[in-house]
Design a protein around this motif. Structure first.
Motif, PDB file in Angstrom:
ATOM      1  N   GLU A  48       0.809  -1.220   0.000  1.00  0.00           N
ATOM      2  CA  GLU A  48       0.000   0.000   0.000  1.00  0.00           C
ATOM      3  C   GLU A  48       0.843   1.271   0.000  1.00  0.00           C
ATOM      4  O   GLU A  48       0.506   2.240  -0.654  1.00  0.00           O
ATOM      5  N   SER A  49       1.933   1.276   0.788  1.00  0.00           N
ATOM      6  CA  SER A  49       2.671   2.533   0.934  1.00  0.00           C
ATOM      7  C   SER A  49       4.183   2.327   0.972  1.00  0.00           C
ATOM      8  O   SER A  49       4.898   3.054   1.647  1.00  0.00           O
ATOM      9  N   GLY A  50       4.653   1.328   0.233  1.00  0.00           N
ATOM     10  CA  GLY A  50       6.078   1.008   0.225  1.00  0.00           C
ATOM     11  C   GLY A  50       6.975   2.160  -0.187  1.00  0.00           C
ATOM     12  O   GLY A  50       8.106   2.275   0.302  1.00  0.00           O
ATOM     13  N   ASN A  51       6.460   3.029  -1.059  1.00  0.00           N
ATOM     14  CA  ASN A  51       7.299   4.142  -1.519  1.00  0.00           C
ATOM     15  C   ASN A  51       7.541   5.174  -0.421  1.00  0.00           C
ATOM     16  O   ASN A  51       8.448   5.985  -0.517  1.00  0.00           O
ATOM     17  N   ASN A  52       6.703   5.149   0.623  1.00  0.00           N
ATOM     18  CA  ASN A  52       6.871   6.094   1.727  1.00  0.00           C
ATOM     19  C   ASN A  52       7.717   5.521   2.864  1.00  0.00           C
ATOM     20  O   ASN A  52       8.079   6.242   3.782  1.00  0.00           O
TER      21      ASN A  52
END
Length: 121
Positions: A48-52
């Protein structure tokens, strides 16, 4: 002036006391923290939010079917720049993915703060 986005750390540990301690230390280092007790939950967070997420701190022993080594492998495959720290009270037996840091337990709070510093830069 825009605010710099805070880095996010993913703490994966089935022992609640240890998970809370690591999370508090990382929050002291100006990081947002997402806590999970299983690798499966951590993978959902990364999807869901791996880039963050800038850092994953995982124990080898986890709730669920997967262990922290498998989680480290998946995380490094999908996000090669992610800082991954694997910790365990047992001696390291399996090879960790390249670029992964191993921290033997018991670690001291200063060790956690040091890896947080590195993850932020």
């Amino acid at each position: 002036m825009g605010y710099a986005r805070r880095s996010t750390a993913l703490v994966v540990e089935n022992d609640e006391a240890q998970r809370t301690l690591v999370s508090l230390l990382l929050e002291e280092s100006e990081m947002d923290v997402i806590e999970c007790e299983s690798a499966e939950a951590a993978i959902l967070v990364l999807e869901e939010s791996g880039n963050n997420v800038s850092m994953v701190f995982t124990d080898i022993e986890l709730a669920g079917m997967m262990d922290g080594v498998e989680l480290a492998c998946l995380a490094r495959q999908r996000y090669p720049d992610l800082k991954v720290i694997v910790t365990s009270g047992a001696p390291r037996v399996r090879r960790l993915p390249d670029g992964t840091l191993f921290m033997a337990k018991p670690w001291s709070p200063i060790d956690i703060l040091r890896v947080a510093e590195q993850a932020l830069h």
